[in-house]
Enzyme design. Structure first.
Site, PDB file in Angstrom:
ATOM      1  N   ASN A   9       0.871  -1.171   0.000  1.00 22.90           N
ATOM      2  CA  ASN A   9       0.000   0.000   0.000  1.00 22.90           C
ATOM      3  C   ASN A   9       0.907   1.219   0.000  1.00 22.90           C
ATOM      4  O   ASN A   9       1.521   1.535   1.012  1.00 22.90           O
ATOM      5  CB  ASN A   9      -0.899  -0.039   1.260  1.00 22.90           C
ATOM      6  N   LYS A  11       0.140   4.239  -0.221  1.00 19.93           N
ATOM      7  CA  LYS A  11      -0.473   5.433   0.405  1.00 19.93           C
ATOM      8  C   LYS A  11      -0.267   6.643  -0.516  1.00 19.93           C
ATOM      9  O   LYS A  11      -0.252   6.482  -1.729  1.00 19.93           O
ATOM     10  CB  LYS A  11       0.096   5.633   1.813  1.00 19.93           C
ATOM     11  N   HIS A  95      -9.440   1.228   4.993  1.00 19.20           N
ATOM     12  CA  HIS A  95      -8.150   1.373   5.677  1.00 19.20           C
ATOM     13  C   HIS A  95      -8.336   2.312   6.877  1.00 19.20           C
ATOM     14  O   HIS A  95      -9.116   3.258   6.820  1.00 19.20           O
ATOM     15  CB  HIS A  95      -7.102   1.942   4.712  1.00 19.20           C
ATOM     16  N   GLU A  97      -6.654   4.678   7.968  1.00 18.76           N
ATOM     17  CA  GLU A  97      -6.419   6.102   7.693  1.00 18.76           C
ATOM     18  C   GLU A  97      -7.660   6.737   7.084  1.00 18.76           C
ATOM     19  O   GLU A  97      -7.954   7.903   7.316  1.00 18.76           O
ATOM     20  CB  GLU A  97      -5.184   6.263   6.791  1.00 18.76           C
ATOM     21  N   GLU A 167      -5.178  -4.867  10.627  1.00 13.46           N
ATOM     22  CA  GLU A 167      -4.152  -3.838  10.820  1.00 13.46           C
ATOM     23  C   GLU A 167      -4.421  -3.099  12.124  1.00 13.46           C
ATOM     24  O   GLU A 167      -5.253  -2.180  12.158  1.00 13.46           O
ATOM     25  CB  GLU A 167      -4.178  -2.836   9.662  1.00 13.46           C
ATOM     26  N   GLY A 173       2.718   2.438  10.785  1.00 11.94           N
ATOM     27  CA  GLY A 173       3.648   3.551  10.626  1.00 11.94           C
ATOM     28  C   GLY A 173       4.387   3.909  11.907  1.00 11.94           C
ATOM     29  O   GLY A 173       5.044   4.941  11.987  1.00 11.94           O
ATOM     30  N   SER A 213       3.646  -2.034  10.327  1.00 15.89           N
ATOM     31  CA  SER A 213       5.100  -2.113  10.540  1.00 15.89           C
ATOM     32  C   SER A 213       5.708  -3.449  10.122  1.00 15.89           C
ATOM     33  O   SER A 213       6.635  -3.946  10.767  1.00 15.89           O
ATOM     34  CB  SER A 213       5.459  -1.786  11.996  1.00 15.89           C
TER      35      SER A 213
HETATM   36  P1  13P Z   1       3.210   0.464   7.678  1.00 16.24           P
HETATM   37  O1  13P Z   1       3.708  -0.813   7.103  1.00 16.24           O
HETATM   38  O2  13P Z   1       3.931   1.680   7.165  1.00 16.24           O
HETATM   39  O3  13P Z   1       3.113   0.406   9.173  1.00 16.24           O
HETATM   40  O4  13P Z   1       1.705   0.652   7.139  1.00 16.24           O
HETATM   41  C1  13P Z   1       0.822  -0.396   7.249  1.00 16.24           C
HETATM   42  C2  13P Z   1      -0.388  -0.091   6.470  1.00 16.24           C
HETATM   43  O5  13P Z   1      -1.148   0.799   6.814  1.00 16.24           O
HETATM   44  C3  13P Z   1      -0.634  -0.851   5.244  1.00 16.24           C
HETATM   45  O6  13P Z   1      -1.916  -0.626   4.752  1.00 16.24           O
END
Ligand code: 13P
Length: 255
Positions: A9, A11, A95, A97, A167, A173, A213
């Protein structure tokens, strides 16, 4: 045995030329991987160009979001058929976010899920608890609510195409991944819920990814867990070396 699925992903990172550079690098590194579904989810503006580069490769394309209407006066939105037209086979839905910053709810997740299934693509439905919810011992309740409301009205026939991504919000992150044991506990719980909603066979066929992560240093332990069927990778998917390594280690573990 469920086939592993590892998705990157990206982002809101990488313009078109940067997306193509990363895609070409991954194609070179991963051309001989056969037993894993590899999916890249770039920003909308890169989808069509990345799709062209992925033609005849073992890497597939996904989008990061979708709107449920087919077309219309919905400024700024994009439909499932438009994503499919751009070459997508997968779509990330719900997601954290999007839940946190863009008012995504279990109800909007449900509508998006129906649109994606109707289009013939495979949805990657994200669920996960915040740190506050985990500390209040609410993790499993939250997951149950997200799944039950998100999957409302999805037939057993369509459920076979579902991919769930667990997740934990506190692991995204932050560099602080869930331990393999913490992740497996929730994955096994998700599978038990799917058994209740559908059947044992259907639940056994649905792939559940872990995200938060994920990096080369922790992927091995995660992939050794019986109910973890892949990963949804953020930061570490933005780099050819780290994403390729995650995939190569996973292949070795599951061979
Ligand atoms: P990270 O791997 O940067 O923690 O992000 C995970 C994520 O949100 C994947 O959709």
């Amino acid at each position: 045995m469920r086939r592993l699925i590892i998705a990157g992903n990206w982002k809101m990172y990488k313009n078109i030329s940067e997306s193509l550079e990363l895609t070409n690098g991954l194609k070179r590194e991963l051309y001989d991987i056969e037993n894993i579904d590899i999916v890249l989810c770039p920003v909308f503006t890169s989808l069509a160009s990345v799709s062209e580069v992925l033609t005849d490769s073992n890497i597939q394309l996904g989008a990061q979001d979708v709107y449920w209407q087919k077309e219309g006066a919905f400024t700024g939105e994009i439909s499932a058929s438009m994503l499919k037209d751009a070459g997508c086979l997968f779509v990330i839905i719900g997601h954290s976010e999007r839940r946190q910053y863009f008012s995504e709810s279990n109800q909007s997740v449900n509508q998006k899920l129906k649109a994606v299934l109707e289009s013939g693509m495979a949805p990657i439905v994200c669920v996960g608890e915040t740190l506050k919810q985990r500390e209040a011992n609410k993790t499993l309740d939250i997951i149950k609510e997200q799944l039950q409301e998100g999957l409302e009205g999805i037939s057993a026939e369509d459920a076979g195409r579902l991919i769930i991504a667990y997740e934990p919000v506190w692991a995204i992150g932050t560099g602080k991944n869930a331990t393999a044991t913490q992740a497996e506990e929730v994955h096994a719980y998700i599978r038990s819920l799917l058994e209740k909603i559908y059947t044992k066979d259907i639940a056994a066929s649905i792939r559940i990814q872990y995200g938060g992560s994920v990096k080369p240093g922790n992927i091995e332990e995660l992939m050794q867990q019986p109910d973890i069927d892949g990963a949804l990778v953020g930061g570490a998917s933005l780099n050819v070396d780290s994403f390729s390594e995650i995939i190569k280690i996973s292949q070795r573990v599951r061979k």
